[in-house]
Scaffold this active site. Structure first.
Site, PDB file in Angstrom:
ATOM      1  N   ASP A  54       0.842  -1.194  -0.023  1.00  0.00           N
ATOM      2  CA  ASP A  54      -0.067  -0.141   0.023  1.00  0.00           C
ATOM      3  C   ASP A  54       0.890   1.152   0.083  1.00  0.00           C
ATOM      4  OD1 ASP A  54      -2.387   1.252   0.074  1.00  0.00           O
ATOM      5  OD2 ASP A  54      -2.489   1.670   2.123  1.00  0.00           O
ATOM      6  N   HIS A  58       3.945   9.926  -0.703  1.00  0.00           N
ATOM      7  CA  HIS A  58       3.854  11.512  -0.744  1.00  0.00           C
ATOM      8  C   HIS A  58       5.040  12.118  -0.041  1.00  0.00           C
ATOM      9  CE1 HIS A  58      -0.398  10.462  -2.097  1.00  0.00           C
ATOM     10  NE2 HIS A  58      -0.300   9.563  -1.060  1.00  0.00           N
TER      11      HIS A  58
END
Length: 176
Positions: A54, A58
């Protein structure tokens, strides 16, 4: 069924340290927590047949904004292997099962011819040192993301070299 490598550890953190309240990591609110025993039992009995990272890489600039504007997710790529190996080290999952869930399981779900070694197959290999101890230090991640709840954790087991298509693309001894 698949799971994310950090689900079990996040759930344990929530139970042990936050008494079941919401977790906030880098402006990321995690309210969807799985039972801390599901990943270990599910991996052992085959209910969970794949582990994914997952990976949500960012940058700090993207995460350090107002809560509602921050993208979801944490980095998973650089902590997945040692977190899964914790289950092996605790005697909860056999090593071969854990490795199949990280390799052949996802490949089967994606219907790609990966996750195995055989004549004629792509030369994609990750060499691991299951005894290598290290501290999770987000400042040393190769990803652009630093958003991890595991900063400072002392873990054992690490990828030391990755070969894709017969070419080394990662070598820990050379700094990445």
């Amino acid at each position: 069924v698949d799971t994310v490598s950090h689900h079990r550890d996040l759930a344990v953190l929530a139970q042990e340290f936050l008494d079941g309240r919401h977790l906030v990591f880098g402006h990321q609110l995690t309210t969807h927590l799985v039972h801390p025993h599901l990943p270990r039992y599910g991996l052992a009995d085959g209910t969970i047949d794949a582990i994914a990272t997952d990976h949500a890489p960012h940058s700090p600039v993207e995460k350090e904004v107002e809560f509602n504007g921050a993208p979801n997710g944490i980095i998973g790529l650089e902590t997945a292997l040692p977190l899964v190996l914790r289950l092996v080290q605790e005697g909860r999952v056999p090593l071969d099962t854990a490795l199949r869930r990280l390799t052949a399981g996802p490949a089967r779900i994606l219907r790609i011819d990966k996750g195995h070694l055989s004549i004629g197959a792509d030369a994609d290999v990750t060499i691991i040192d299951p005894a290598l101890e290290h501290e999770v230090d987000p400042t040393r991640f190769l990803s652009r993301s630093r958003n991890t709840p595991f900063a400072g954790w002392k873990l054992r087991g690490r990828a030391v070299r990755t070969i894709v298509g017969g070419r080394t693309v990662f070598d820990l001894a050379r700094g990445g």
